[in-house]
Design an enzyme around this catalytic site. Structure first.
Site, mmCIF file in Angstrom:
data_model
loop_
_atom_site.group_PDB
_atom_site.id
_atom_site.type_symbol
_atom_site.label_atom_id
_atom_site.label_comp_id
_atom_site.label_asym_id
_atom_site.label_seq_id
_atom_site.Cartn_x
_atom_site.Cartn_y
_atom_site.Cartn_z
ATOM 1 N N GLY A 1 3.915 1.394 20.619
ATOM 2 C CA GLY A 1 3.850 0.126 21.341
ATOM 3 C C GLY A 1 3.795 -1.073 20.418
ATOM 4 O O GLY A 1 3.387 -0.980 19.260
ATOM 5 N N ARG B 1 9.063 5.530 20.988
ATOM 6 C CA ARG B 1 7.952 6.483 20.986
ATOM 7 C C ARG B 1 8.392 7.908 20.665
ATOM 8 O O ARG B 1 7.640 8.855 20.884
ATOM 9 C CB ARG B 1 7.232 6.451 22.334
ATOM 10 C CG ARG B 1 6.543 5.114 22.615
ATOM 11 C CD ARG B 1 5.673 5.175 23.857
ATOM 12 N NE ARG B 1 4.995 3.917 24.119
ATOM 13 C CZ ARG B 1 3.827 3.562 23.570
ATOM 14 N NH1 ARG B 1 3.232 4.386 22.730
ATOM 15 N NH2 ARG B 1 3.271 2.407 23.866
ATOM 16 N N ASP C 1 -0.905 8.315 16.195
ATOM 17 C CA ASP C 1 0.112 9.362 16.314
ATOM 18 C C ASP C 1 1.287 9.106 15.372
ATOM 19 O O ASP C 1 1.819 10.032 14.759
ATOM 20 C CB ASP C 1 0.617 9.450 17.759
ATOM 21 C CG ASP C 1 -0.382 10.150 18.680
ATOM 22 O OD1 ASP C 1 -0.952 11.166 18.269
ATOM 23 O OD2 ASP C 1 -0.602 9.657 19.787
ATOM 24 N N LYS D 1 -1.191 0.049 12.887
ATOM 25 C CA LYS D 1 -0.828 -0.827 14.001
ATOM 26 C C LYS D 1 -1.355 -0.253 15.317
ATOM 27 O O LYS D 1 -1.105 0.899 15.631
ATOM 28 C CB LYS D 1 0.695 -0.948 14.089
ATOM 29 C CG LYS D 1 1.213 -1.747 15.260
ATOM 30 C CD LYS D 1 1.915 -1.031 16.385
ATOM 31 C CE LYS D 1 1.912 0.410 16.489
ATOM 32 N NZ LYS D 1 2.180 0.943 17.841
ATOM 33 N N THR D 2 -2.138 -1.021 16.037
ATOM 34 C CA THR D 2 -2.433 -0.761 17.444
ATOM 35 C C THR D 2 -3.374 -1.837 17.943
ATOM 36 O O THR D 2 -4.398 -2.115 17.323
ATOM 37 C CB THR D 2 -3.060 0.623 17.713
ATOM 38 O OG1 THR D 2 -3.492 0.691 19.073
ATOM 39 C CG2 THR D 2 -4.249 0.900 16.815
ATOM 40 N N ASP E 1 -5.190 -1.505 20.390
ATOM 41 C CA ASP E 1 -6.375 -0.826 20.916
ATOM 42 C C ASP E 1 -7.532 -0.819 19.927
ATOM 43 O O ASP E 1 -8.681 -0.612 20.317
ATOM 44 C CB ASP E 1 -6.040 0.614 21.300
ATOM 45 C CG ASP E 1 -5.159 0.693 22.536
ATOM 46 O OD1 ASP E 1 -4.853 -0.365 23.117
ATOM 47 O OD2 ASP E 1 -4.771 1.809 22.924
#
Length: 567
Positions: A105, A169, A200, A226-227, A229
């Site tokens: 994402g 993805r 992941d 990177k995220t 979240d």
């Protein structure tokens, strides 16, 4: 104008007669144009001659014996640190051919990582080529790429989104897919590959590094954290990029609905926020805005709360506020809340096994494979939630929690409980619920000053690690609560972040997710104030992200508190 970074760390504008190509959106707002010209600082260690110093042999986050078997070429390799060198000038490195891929994402700042890689190669490895693989890992397998040039990269500097080369993805996991990646690396004669992604994706980066090294290929692989979240971090990697920007975007929106709630005096806004596996975003937004109720998934899991007890907690606050004449409020919850509730966790685990091994029949005979308690819970849930729990898993085997409308389910359960309390005379207020999901809105905004500089440093460091012959590391920039020039730079062994988990019915290596630490400073700060926020209206409306002025360089509460600095 094309801006080029020189050895002293300054930008100079160089006229270019080449047209701006690449970005489809050719019309920029004034703020976008101003961000193109924003000068990015670098940590001092990257502005002067440096050398790489290796640390001790690295362990694994869990299951070291299994990780050692899965990564025989990489396991135990040391992390690396960049330190100043007693040299008069940077050594001139040989030209390199490097690929870069965006995976998973979107997160604000990804374009600056690519810009940092490019600038490092142009400055320190003259004549280098940077290939941008298009559409994520599938671009590697299909050898779809674009050669990145100054003119191509320029329109994306300090801009949001991943549209420079786009993301995907897909995973590289089968023998045939690894073979395709090898063929691409050989065809382009790649010296290195930078994988920009989450846990992941960086697990996949480590698998690629292991595969290339086991085949004696020269292609090195470096990851970047990177995220939005915020669940990809450790002591050496204190933050994933995009978290700072996303939280500030969400906090602005939460502040807006807080003003709306106070203005109308009759709505409870239930706001579901991004965070599939951890509640970092929800916690950070709570620290920025002071909502009446914040559900932190990790606390729910520790206390082994049920759906009923979570509902009762929310209803208790609503009843207390009604007694004070407040029939409005704001409630925050992470999108993965339902997956933190132990009884639901067990249900999802059983559903994962069923979906991984057989076709679900319309007659519902598959339900007989559920344990009695799980079956009772499944039948108790609203039909819409049942359907959402049965949706096809994502490529990593995860429930697509973004499609589970937990906030709507919670509104229904709160309404039912309040009606029962009203019948008993325990509640005399009025309740109207409004549901919101703040998700994609935060993924592609213009990166904050912090994320813009952090991403640029991560990319620049990736170039330095590749030039130094490193592979299987994740670019790491630390001391982030200090001014940029004082940031530390290095690379952390990817295997040191790994454990094994059961995915699609099989045990596989994964980077261990960083959860909210209930004994950590950010949660303790929140817990010390939440009772007051619940009853009294202590709302804060932060407003939009600032790029200039006294708060433009303000770092998020979570990071400051984790570094021992009062937010």
């Amino acid at each position: 104008m094309v801006y080029q970074l020189f050895a002293n760390g300054d930008y100079a504008a160089a006229k270019s007669t080449a047209p701006v190509t690449g970005r489809v959106a050719a019309v920029y707002s004034e703020i976008q144009n101003s961000r193109l010209h924003h000068v990015l600082p670098l940590p001092s260690v990257l502005r002067k001659p440096f050398m790489i110093v290796d640390g001790p042999a690295s362990p694994a986050a869990g299951s070291p014996d299994e990780i050692a078997k899965l990564f025989p070429c990489l396991f135990g390799q040391p992390s690396a640190a960049l330190v100043p060198a007693d040299l008069g000038e940077f050594p001139s490195g040989q030209s390199l051919k490097v690929g870069v891929v965006l995976s998973g994402g979107q997160a604000p700042g990804g374009h600056n990582v690519i810009s940092g890689i490019f600038d490092y190669l142009q400055e320190h490895c003259k004549g280098s080529t940077l290939y941008g693989f298009k559409g994520g890992p599938a671009g590697i397998m299909k050898c779809k790429y674009v050669v990145l040039t100054p003119e191509y990269i320029y329109p994306y500097r300090n801009q949001g989104g991943f549209d420079m080369i786009c993301s995907g993805r897909d995973k590289i996991e089968t023998p045939a897919q690894f073979k395709q990646a090898e063929e691409t690396a050989l065809k382009l004669d790649l010296d290195g590959l930078v994988v920009i992604g989450g846990d992941d994706s960086n697990t996949n980066a480590c698998l690629l590094a292991e595969n290339f090294r086991s085949k004696n290929m020269k292609t090195q692989v470096i990851g970047c954290p990177k995220t939005i979240d915020g669940d990809l971090k450790c002591k050496e990697v204190p933050a994933s990029f995009g978290f700072d920007t996303a939280c500030k975007i969400y906090a602005e929106m939460i502040g807006n609905v807080m003003v709306d709630a106070r203005s109308t005096g009759k709505y409870y806004h239930f706001v579901r926020l991004m965070g599939r596996a951890a509640s970092h975003i929800t916690l950070e937004c709570a620290l920025q805005t002071h909502p009446n109720v914040t559900l932190v998934g990790e606390e729910v899991a520790l206390k082994k709360q049920t759906l009923k007890s979570v509902t009762d907690y929310v209803v208790d606050v609503i009843c207390k506020r009604a007694e004070l004449g407040f029939n409005y409020g704001v409630i925050l919850l992470p999108e993965g809340l339902i997956d933190f509730i132990p009884e639901v966790q067990q249900l999802i685990a059983e559903l994962n096994e069923i979906l991984a091994n057989e076709v679900v029949d319309e007659a519902g005979l598959w339900k007989m494979k559920l344990k009695r308690q799980s079956l009772q819970l499944f039948e108790f849930l609203p039909p819409t939630i049942q359907e959402q729990l049965m949706l096809e898993r994502d490529p990593h085997g995860n429930v697509q929690v973004a499609k589970i409308e937990t906030e709507k389910m919670l509104i229904q359960m709160v309404e039912t409980e309040l009606e029962q309390r009203k019948e008993r005379g325990a509640y005399k207020g009025q309740f109207k619920g409004q549901s919101h999901f703040f998700g994609y809105e935060g993924r592609c905004g213009l990166p904050s000053n912090f994320d813009a500089a952090y991403c640029y440093a991560l990319g620049y460091a990736s170039g330095a690690l590749l030039q130094s012959g490193k592979t299987g590391l994740i670019s790491s920039v630390g001391n982030l609560a200090a001014p940029v020039e004082e940031w530390t730079v290095g690379g952390t062994a990817l295997t040191s972040l790994m454990d094994v988990e059961r995915r699609h019915g099989k045990f596989k290596p994964v980077i261990k997710k960083a959860m909210v630490e209930l004994e950590g400073a950010p949660f303790k700060k929140f817990a010390s104030s939440r009772e007051e926020w619940a009853i009294n209206n202590r709302y804060i409306s932060p407003g939009p992200i600032q790029f200039v002025g006294p708060i433009a360089d303000k770092v998020n509460h979570t990071l400051l508190l984790e570094f021992g600095v009062e937010a």
